[in-house]
Design a protein around this motif. Structure first.
Motif, PDB file in Angstrom:
ATOM      1  N   LEU A 202       0.764  -1.140   0.022  1.00 40.24           N
ATOM      2  CA  LEU A 202      -0.070  -0.104  -0.063  1.00 40.24           C
ATOM      3  C   LEU A 202       0.889   1.411  -0.056  1.00 40.24           C
ATOM      4  O   LEU A 202       1.844   1.286   0.456  1.00 40.24           O
ATOM      5  CB  LEU A 202      -1.006  -0.030   1.208  1.00 40.24           C
ATOM      6  CG  LEU A 202      -1.967  -1.095   1.425  1.00 40.24           C
ATOM      7  CD1 LEU A 202      -2.825  -0.735   2.707  1.00 40.24           C
ATOM      8  CD2 LEU A 202      -2.662  -1.201   0.296  1.00 40.24           C
ATOM      9  N   ALA A 203       0.343   2.221  -0.734  1.00 37.10           N
ATOM     10  CA  ALA A 203       0.957   3.670  -0.579  1.00 37.10           C
ATOM     11  C   ALA A 203       0.384   4.305   0.731  1.00 37.10           C
ATOM     12  O   ALA A 203      -0.560   5.256   0.539  1.00 37.10           O
ATOM     13  CB  ALA A 203       0.878   4.377  -1.828  1.00 37.10           C
ATOM     14  N   LEU A 204       0.815   4.018   1.699  1.00 38.58           N
ATOM     15  CA  LEU A 204       0.371   4.720   3.148  1.00 38.58           C
ATOM     16  C   LEU A 204       0.459   6.188   3.023  1.00 38.58           C
ATOM     17  O   LEU A 204       1.423   6.636   2.379  1.00 38.58           O
ATOM     18  CB  LEU A 204       1.304   4.051   4.242  1.00 38.58           C
ATOM     19  CG  LEU A 204       1.259   2.729   4.633  1.00 38.58           C
ATOM     20  CD1 LEU A 204       1.850   2.396   5.949  1.00 38.58           C
ATOM     21  CD2 LEU A 204       0.059   1.988   4.358  1.00 38.58           C
ATOM     22  N   SER A 205      -0.607   6.843   3.380  1.00 37.23           N
ATOM     23  CA  SER A 205      -0.605   8.233   3.506  1.00 37.23           C
ATOM     24  C   SER A 205       0.771   8.712   4.225  1.00 37.23           C
ATOM     25  O   SER A 205       1.238   8.059   5.071  1.00 37.23           O
ATOM     26  CB  SER A 205      -1.836   8.818   3.895  1.00 37.23           C
ATOM     27  OG  SER A 205      -1.761   8.423   5.310  1.00 37.23           O
ATOM     28  N   THR A 206       0.870  10.080   3.856  1.00 34.67           N
ATOM     29  CA  THR A 206       2.033  10.554   4.412  1.00 34.67           C
ATOM     30  C   THR A 206       1.561  11.904   5.331  1.00 34.67           C
ATOM     31  O   THR A 206       0.575  12.484   5.053  1.00 34.67           O
ATOM     32  CB  THR A 206       3.342  11.273   3.459  1.00 34.67           C
ATOM     33  OG1 THR A 206       2.429  11.811   2.611  1.00 34.67           O
ATOM     34  CG2 THR A 206       3.709   9.977   2.667  1.00 34.67           C
ATOM     35  N   VAL A 207       2.310  12.260   6.420  1.00 39.91           N
ATOM     36  CA  VAL A 207       2.087  13.446   7.213  1.00 39.91           C
ATOM     37  C   VAL A 207       3.469  14.085   7.279  1.00 39.91           C
ATOM     38  O   VAL A 207       4.666  13.548   7.387  1.00 39.91           O
ATOM     39  CB  VAL A 207       1.664  12.960   8.619  1.00 39.91           C
ATOM     40  CG1 VAL A 207       1.615  14.223   9.469  1.00 39.91           C
ATOM     41  CG2 VAL A 207       0.443  12.134   8.544  1.00 39.91           C
ATOM     42  N   PRO A 208       3.369  15.473   7.139  1.00 42.34           N
ATOM     43  CA  PRO A 208       4.749  16.189   7.478  1.00 42.34           C
ATOM     44  C   PRO A 208       5.428  15.802   8.832  1.00 42.34           C
ATOM     45  O   PRO A 208       4.719  15.666   9.669  1.00 42.34           O
ATOM     46  CB  PRO A 208       4.101  17.751   7.645  1.00 42.34           C
ATOM     47  CG  PRO A 208       3.306  17.655   6.677  1.00 42.34           C
ATOM     48  CD  PRO A 208       2.313  16.505   7.012  1.00 42.34           C
ATOM     49  N   THR A 209       6.861  15.891   8.670  1.00 48.87           N
ATOM     50  CA  THR A 209       7.581  15.343   9.933  1.00 48.87           C
ATOM     51  C   THR A 209       8.880  15.675   9.801  1.00 48.87           C
ATOM     52  O   THR A 209       9.619  16.219   8.939  1.00 48.87           O
ATOM     53  CB  THR A 209       7.739  13.692   9.772  1.00 48.87           C
ATOM     54  OG1 THR A 209       6.528  12.950   9.759  1.00 48.87           O
ATOM     55  CG2 THR A 209       8.483  12.857  10.910  1.00 48.87           C
ATOM     56  N   LEU A 210       9.283  16.029  11.054  1.00 44.14           N
ATOM     57  CA  LEU A 210      10.612  16.798  11.419  1.00 44.14           C
ATOM     58  C   LEU A 210      11.764  15.692  11.193  1.00 44.14           C
ATOM     59  O   LEU A 210      11.553  15.005  11.953  1.00 44.14           O
ATOM     60  CB  LEU A 210      10.688  17.588  12.591  1.00 44.14           C
ATOM     61  CG  LEU A 210      11.747  18.457  12.943  1.00 44.14           C
ATOM     62  CD1 LEU A 210      12.031  19.352  11.927  1.00 44.14           C
ATOM     63  CD2 LEU A 210      11.756  19.066  14.349  1.00 44.14           C
ATOM     64  N   THR A 211      12.664  16.032  10.495  1.00 47.36           N
ATOM     65  CA  THR A 211      13.524  15.107  10.051  1.00 47.36           C
ATOM     66  C   THR A 211      15.135  16.100   9.912  1.00 47.36           C
ATOM     67  O   THR A 211      14.907  17.115   9.927  1.00 47.36           O
ATOM     68  CB  THR A 211      13.730  14.321   8.766  1.00 47.36           C
ATOM     69  OG1 THR A 211      13.721  15.142   7.671  1.00 47.36           O
ATOM     70  CG2 THR A 211      12.297  13.538   8.701  1.00 47.36           C
ATOM     71  N   GLU A 212      16.208  15.050   9.781  1.00 44.81           N
ATOM     72  CA  GLU A 212      17.344  16.013   9.782  1.00 44.81           C
ATOM     73  C   GLU A 212      17.345  16.962   8.388  1.00 44.81           C
ATOM     74  O   GLU A 212      18.141  17.807   8.504  1.00 44.81           O
ATOM     75  CB  GLU A 212      18.622  15.039   9.608  1.00 44.81           C
ATOM     76  CG  GLU A 212      18.859  14.130  10.885  1.00 44.81           C
ATOM     77  CD  GLU A 212      19.869  13.119  10.629  1.00 44.81           C
ATOM     78  OE1 GLU A 212      20.431  13.115   9.568  1.00 44.81           O
ATOM     79  OE2 GLU A 212      20.209  12.555  11.652  1.00 44.81           O
ATOM     80  N   LYS A 213      16.600  16.496   7.475  1.00 51.66           N
ATOM     81  CA  LYS A 213      16.402  17.307   6.259  1.00 51.66           C
ATOM     82  C   LYS A 213      15.332  18.189   6.181  1.00 51.66           C
ATOM     83  O   LYS A 213      15.021  19.043   5.321  1.00 51.66           O
ATOM     84  CB  LYS A 213      16.317  16.194   5.069  1.00 51.66           C
ATOM     85  CG  LYS A 213      17.277  15.238   4.741  1.00 51.66           C
ATOM     86  CD  LYS A 213      16.726  14.504   3.594  1.00 51.66           C
ATOM     87  CE  LYS A 213      17.888  13.517   3.296  1.00 51.66           C
ATOM     88  NZ  LYS A 213      17.443  12.468   2.232  1.00 51.66           N
ATOM     89  N   GLY A 214      14.766  18.776   7.736  1.00 53.97           N
ATOM     90  CA  GLY A 214      13.659  19.527   7.803  1.00 53.97           C
ATOM     91  C   GLY A 214      12.322  18.824   7.602  1.00 53.97           C
ATOM     92  O   GLY A 214      12.269  17.543   7.967  1.00 53.97           O
ATOM     93  N   ILE A 215      11.293  19.435   7.425  1.00 51.56           N
ATOM     94  CA  ILE A 215       9.815  18.788   7.384  1.00 51.56           C
ATOM     95  C   ILE A 215       9.839  18.330   6.143  1.00 51.56           C
ATOM     96  O   ILE A 215       9.841  19.005   4.963  1.00 51.56           O
ATOM     97  CB  ILE A 215       9.002  20.277   7.791  1.00 51.56           C
ATOM     98  CG1 ILE A 215       8.925  20.525   9.108  1.00 51.56           C
ATOM     99  CG2 ILE A 215       7.556  19.397   7.608  1.00 51.56           C
ATOM    100  CD1 ILE A 215       8.133  21.358   9.632  1.00 51.56           C
TER     101      ILE A 215
END
Length: 478
Positions: free
Chosen positions: A408-421
């Motif tokens: 499945l192509a699970l939905s995505t949500v903005p997330t804070l990572t080392e590369k930014g959001i």
């Protein structure tokens, strides 16, 4: 279902934010990255100080870990939550009806809706509890139903956790952290509270006490001990509910009555919220080598002198082969179409399905029917040629142990990572309580996020983290 991930903030187009989430998009844009990082680190420092950890079995270097927390919340609108809630109630009521039936009259087997051998030959089916109906005929008092999303209105049940679902402590602690660190979001959004969960859980436990327990039944939480991966949650819930956290040595059974040893003498126990598996509950009935269980507990249960939450035998509802029959189970007991669909599932125990899976292994997700935690599973699109061939051999050798599903192509949500959001894939586990006082769903749940770029595996033991899950009030609520 498509392969392109649905962005829950930007929608299918990936351009402007959906109108109801414009405020969140503005907050992410206007809050400095360094400030977001500072707040996230503050939350994780608080979790570490509180001891909010989980154990990773077999990992000597990091036996206790903090589950990573993400500062960007996941948001459900009031209308989305209303649709989900109706579907969750329908599903959990069907699970309880199914468990009542297979340990009782077995009508569903007589009517050949499900193959009989799938039940009676299942390791999670407990013949020891056949005919031992729990108080009020409620088997799975606490359900965690794992959901994934692939589109604006496309929610799918990924699996059922009807035995000992965990994670509610993270739901509650994540909310506390967000209120403290991001109060401006709660001024902007009218978010439904989750702090009523403890009261709802205690009310449910008291409601299922056996007849004769009185108006103030004694409830306890039975834990395997501090080395268990979810021990923090056990102690957190006991503190929140104001009830005792006990281990097997704290309990004894005398004349089919369960007693708790205290410094002032024995106290009768009416309800046990157990956080140990069936195998270890009672060495006189299940595993004789269990040091975690209470000798005689099942005799007290069968005699109707104690309620066990969740009831022994509920584990069969977690089985992924049973999951594949849930549409039929819902139709059979609810006499209605399932409101929450399942993911297309191939049962490898069936010859035609096995052949399809073997022919399409690089495209599929393959799981053990009794697996959990992201272990014992193949994600075909990201697996190596060696991993695929190893799974092929395992499938041929023991096909009945596996099911397969599309990736499945699970939905995505903005997330804070080392590369930014950046977008990361998520799933969602709401918690459904069923007692003699009805079914209750606290408006929230555990959002798990796959922190590794491109990963679809959200389990904490596999590198996943958690987010707070906002459920918005509708216009008439205040």
């Amino acid at each position: 279902m498509g392969k392109r991930a649905f962005d829950e903030i930007l929608g299918a187009g990936g351009g402007k934010p959906r109108p109801e989430f414009a405020g969140l998009a503005r907050w992410m844009k206007e809050t400095a990255p360094a400030e977001l990082e500072r707040r996230q680190q503050s939350a994780e420092a608080a979790f570490r100080q509180l001891g909010i950890t989980f154990a990773v079995y077999g990992d000597d270097e990091a036996a206790e870990r903090i589950i990573p927390f993400d500062i960007v919340p996941r948001i459900f609108t009031a209308s989305e939550w209303a649709r989900l809630s109706v579907g969750l109630v329908q599903r959990v009521e069907a699970i309880n009806a199914f468990l009542t039936d297979i340990y009782g009259a077995r009508r569903i087997l007589a009517d050949k809706v499900i193959p009989e051998e799938l039940i009676v030959a299942n390791p999670q089916f407990r013949p020891e509890v056949v005919g031992a109906a729990p108080p009020h005929n409620i088997w799975s008092h606490i359900c965690g139903i794992d959901l994934v999303r692939t589109g604006p209105d496309a929610f799918w049940v990924l699996e059922d956790n009807a035995r000992t679902p965990s994670g509610v402590s993270y739901m509650l602690e994540n909310r506390e952290a967000m209120i403290r660190l991001c109060p401006e979001l709660f001024r902007q959004y009218r978010v439904q509270p989750v702090d009523s969960y403890g009261d709802a859980l205690l009310a449910m436990l008291r409601s299922v006490a056996p007849a004769g327990a009185g108006s103030d039944p004694v409830c306890v939480i039975l834990t395997p001990g501090r080395f268990n991966s979810a021990y923090y949650e056990h102690s957190f819930l006991a503190d929140s509910l104001g009830i005792e956290l006990v281990e097997a040595a704290d309990l004894e059974v005398d004349d089919d009555i369960v007693w708790m040893r205290t410094i002032t003498g024995r106290v009768r126990v009416d309800v046990i919220y157990r956080r140990i598996d069936d195998d270890f509950l009672d060495p006189l009935v299940f595993r004789p080598d269990s040091a975690l269980g209470v000798p005689g507990l099942m005799a007290a249960y069968r005699a109707g002198q104690v309620a066990i939450v969740n009831a022994p035998g509920t584990g069969i509802a977690d089985d992924k082969a049973i999951y594949s029959y849930m549409p039929e189970i819902v139709r059979y007991y609810a006499d209605a179409e399932p409101l929450l669909p399942i993911v297309e599932t191939w049962r490898c125990r069936e010859k035609a399905s096995l052949q399809y899976v073997l022919d399409h292994l690089p495209e599929l997700v393959v799981k053990l029917v009794d697996g959990s935690g992201g272990y014992g599973m193949l994600v075909g699109p990201t697996a190596s040629a060696t991993e695929i061939e190893d799974f092929r051999a395992a499938l041929v050798a023991e096909p009945h142990r596996y099911i397969a599903q599309p990736t499945l192509a699970l939905s995505t949500v903005p997330t804070l990572t080392e590369k930014g959001i950046t977008p990361r894939h998520v799933d969602f586990r709401p918690f459904v309580l069923t007692g003699a006082n009805g079914v209750k769903i606290v408006p929230g749940g555990l959002t798990r996020v796959a922190l590794r770029e491109g990963s679809l595996v959200v389990n904490s033991s596999q590198g996943g983290g958690t987010k707070d899950s906002f459920v918005l009030m509708d216009e008439g609520e205040g």
